[in-house]
Design an enzyme around this catalytic site. Sequence first.
Site, PDB file in Angstrom:
ATOM      1  N   GLY A 194     -40.195  51.376 -21.505  1.00 26.18           N
ATOM      2  CA  GLY A 194     -40.348  50.777 -22.830  1.00 26.18           C
ATOM      3  C   GLY A 194     -40.236  49.267 -22.842  1.00 26.18           C
ATOM      4  O   GLY A 194     -41.037  48.577 -23.465  1.00 26.18           O
ATOM      5  N   ARG A 195     -39.252  48.715 -22.130  1.00 24.61           N
ATOM      6  CA  ARG A 195     -39.054  47.270 -22.182  1.00 24.61           C
ATOM      7  C   ARG A 195     -40.051  46.499 -21.326  1.00 24.61           C
ATOM      8  O   ARG A 195     -40.039  45.275 -21.302  1.00 24.61           O
ATOM      9  CB  ARG A 195     -37.621  46.910 -21.816  1.00 24.61           C
ATOM     10  CG  ARG A 195     -37.120  47.459 -20.500  1.00 24.61           C
ATOM     11  CD  ARG A 195     -35.609  47.281 -20.389  1.00 24.61           C
ATOM     12  NE  ARG A 195     -35.059  47.924 -19.213  1.00 24.61           N
ATOM     13  CZ  ARG A 195     -34.695  49.204 -19.148  1.00 24.61           C
ATOM     14  NH1 ARG A 195     -34.870  49.980 -20.205  1.00 24.61           N
ATOM     15  NH2 ARG A 195     -34.172  49.708 -18.056  1.00 24.61           N
ATOM     16  N   GLU A 249     -30.444  45.558 -20.721  1.00 24.76           N
ATOM     17  CA  GLU A 249     -30.664  46.996 -20.674  1.00 24.76           C
ATOM     18  C   GLU A 249     -31.020  47.446 -19.262  1.00 24.76           C
ATOM     19  O   GLU A 249     -30.725  48.570 -18.866  1.00 24.76           O
ATOM     20  CB  GLU A 249     -31.769  47.391 -21.661  1.00 24.76           C
ATOM     21  CG  GLU A 249     -31.841  48.885 -21.934  1.00 24.76           C
ATOM     22  CD  GLU A 249     -32.722  49.227 -23.117  1.00 24.76           C
ATOM     23  OE1 GLU A 249     -32.220  49.187 -24.262  1.00 24.76           O
ATOM     24  OE2 GLU A 249     -33.918  49.513 -22.920  1.00 24.76           O
ATOM     25  N   GLU A 289     -35.004  55.950 -35.147  1.00 29.23           N
ATOM     26  CA  GLU A 289     -35.211  54.839 -36.078  1.00 29.23           C
ATOM     27  C   GLU A 289     -36.685  54.691 -36.445  1.00 29.23           C
ATOM     28  O   GLU A 289     -37.045  54.467 -37.606  1.00 29.23           O
ATOM     29  CB  GLU A 289     -34.697  53.530 -35.463  1.00 29.23           C
ATOM     30  CG  GLU A 289     -33.221  53.532 -35.119  1.00 29.23           C
ATOM     31  CD  GLU A 289     -32.923  53.971 -33.692  1.00 29.23           C
ATOM     32  OE1 GLU A 289     -31.857  53.602 -33.187  1.00 29.23           O
ATOM     33  OE2 GLU A 289     -33.770  54.679 -33.083  1.00 29.23           O
ATOM     34  N   LYS A 296     -43.313  56.536 -27.677  1.00 28.24           N
ATOM     35  CA  LYS A 296     -43.902  57.360 -26.618  1.00 28.24           C
ATOM     36  C   LYS A 296     -43.697  58.847 -26.905  1.00 28.24           C
ATOM     37  O   LYS A 296     -44.619  59.645 -26.812  1.00 28.24           O
ATOM     38  CB  LYS A 296     -43.300  56.983 -25.273  1.00 28.24           C
ATOM     39  CG  LYS A 296     -43.934  57.721 -24.097  1.00 28.24           C
ATOM     40  CD  LYS A 296     -43.166  57.505 -22.794  1.00 28.24           C
ATOM     41  CE  LYS A 296     -43.168  56.075 -22.356  1.00 28.24           C
ATOM     42  NZ  LYS A 296     -42.504  55.890 -21.038  1.00 28.24           N
ATOM     43  N   LYS A 311     -26.559  57.193 -30.007  1.00 24.14           N
ATOM     44  CA  LYS A 311     -27.567  57.929 -30.770  1.00 24.14           C
ATOM     45  C   LYS A 311     -27.159  59.396 -30.941  1.00 24.14           C
ATOM     46  O   LYS A 311     -27.324  59.984 -32.014  1.00 24.14           O
ATOM     47  CB  LYS A 311     -28.926  57.845 -30.078  1.00 24.14           C
ATOM     48  CG  LYS A 311     -29.580  56.477 -30.159  1.00 24.14           C
ATOM     49  CD  LYS A 311     -30.980  56.538 -29.577  1.00 24.14           C
ATOM     50  CE  LYS A 311     -31.711  55.229 -29.760  1.00 24.14           C
ATOM     51  NZ  LYS A 311     -33.108  55.298 -29.299  1.00 24.14           N
ATOM     52  N   HIS A 354     -27.694  22.014 -31.934  1.00 21.17           N
ATOM     53  CA  HIS A 354     -26.783  21.867 -33.069  1.00 21.17           C
ATOM     54  C   HIS A 354     -26.055  23.173 -33.358  1.00 21.17           C
ATOM     55  O   HIS A 354     -25.537  23.360 -34.462  1.00 21.17           O
ATOM     56  CB  HIS A 354     -27.568  21.392 -34.293  1.00 21.17           C
ATOM     57  CG  HIS A 354     -28.158  20.034 -34.119  1.00 21.17           C
ATOM     58  ND1 HIS A 354     -27.499  18.881 -34.491  1.00 21.17           N
ATOM     59  CD2 HIS A 354     -29.333  19.641 -33.563  1.00 21.17           C
ATOM     60  CE1 HIS A 354     -28.258  17.827 -34.192  1.00 21.17           C
ATOM     61  NE2 HIS A 354     -29.370  18.254 -33.626  1.00 21.17           N
TER      62      HIS A 354
END
Length: 546
Positions: free
Chosen positions: A265-266, A351, A210, A204, A510, A382
């Site tokens: 964002g999420r 978050e 990153e 955005k 960050k 398993h």
Amino acid sequence: MTATDRPSPAYAALAAHFEAIGPRHLRDLFAADARRVERCVLDIDGLRYDYSRQRVTPETVKLLAALARERGVEAFRDAMFAGEPVNLTEGRAVLHMALRDPNGALTPKPLAAEAQAERARMATLVERIHSGAWRGFTGQRITDVVNIGIGGSDLGPAMVVEALTPDHRPSLRSWFVSNVDGAHLHQTLAQLNPERTLFIVASKSFTTQETLQNAHSARRWLIEALGDEAAVAKHFVALSTNTEAVKAFGIDPANTLRFWDWVGGRFSLWSAIGLSIALATSMQTFDALCAGAHAMDRHVVEAPLEANLPALMALFGWWYAEFFGFAAHGVLPYDQNLARLPAYLQQAEMESNGKRVRRDGRPVAGATCPIVFGEPGTNGQHAFYQLLHQGTHVVPVDFLVAAEARHPLDAHHRLLLANCFAQAEALALGRTEDEVRAQMEAAGMASADIERLAAHRTFPGNRPSATFMYRRLDAFTLGRLIAAYEHKIALQGALWGVNSFDQWGVELGKVLARGIAPDLAPDAGAITAADPATAAAIAAARALRG
């Protein structure tokens, strides 16, 4: 203790109810109510939610709903849909629902209309790439699309693209790069032809550390291969609001899709962030995904709390955290194509509600968000199911399964269904020591062996679960499921009184990383880090790197 900290009437009623129901076993709850399953199944146009194996009764649901009303959960929901700035720490509305509201029936009409206009631009871009009208720098068709993002700009679209694998276009491959670890990008680029690759840079602000590191490395790779910076405009599109930074990167603003501050964002896969979904499948599939989510939006607005799927999910999670002290929650899809769903929900929930202070800045009185984890069945059986069945931690879980597979191997799917149903039964009912002893005696085992092994083969049960079942996992169904979890998170945050829509906890690391990075540069001088453990780690890394 302040007046607002004192137990309210609704809370006091729940606390008294817990004293009565908390120790009861699910076996007893089923035995006491012959109509329990009938009372505890919610069917929303074929989306079946069975909560009969939750440690609740109809009275629990009634009391939980009363608490939600007392805490203003319905008012919060209505304020969110109306566009009020419910994200109070950032002064923003939370209106990802407007992205999938075609006529503005539930959300502010101007914003819904703006979202539809941007979706039309996305559809034009998708059609150009699918038809072959969009060509790379050397005139080749695009065969590979790489989404470069992180967090919500990666987890949501990556999860949906994998979930809708049966709807993929065979002529277009999808890739997702998120980790700043260079191995992620390097290993992806090694499989691609630069002449046929399109990169989507999803950020955005167009400043995400990153994402920009990966985008610039991809840009260098492309220019080195094709020999001209002009190639960038033919092989990159942006999903951003920072037009100037996009232009400086070399991306044509005409190939930039936007979204807005009222889209977190999420919760953004319904926006331009969903471009990779539409490219992997079709614009019609993306529209169906959004239509499913809109159907769930309508349900959460219209249904009373006692029969409201996301509200029930939120209330049960609060009940377990507040009174039982259960600190984890399992998401167990019996569908290999939903392999990324647990990771997606892990971010969405942890978050959002992993907060220690309330909306007014005061500490939360009790526990908030559980640790969310999961794996597809039967792989998870398993891996960690041993702990679920016989461990000292009780972990409520959600099972998700389709009645009908989207592949031709029906015998496989029948076995998958059987395993899903069996695990839910085993968690709830367990196996008593008397039952274990009788079983071993019937098998002819010696008395000494029965004595030695009986405790090891006993299952306590009383482990709560809910099961989602639907006919098949198509785009519409997936949209409904994702939206149900989105609303569960928001309503649960309202119960706790936390702001589910900021993420300050992401920022500190960050900020510190930006200060540490110069000390790791090849020409770095004296270490500047003040923290002695960090300074020692930097020195050790320098030595190991030679």
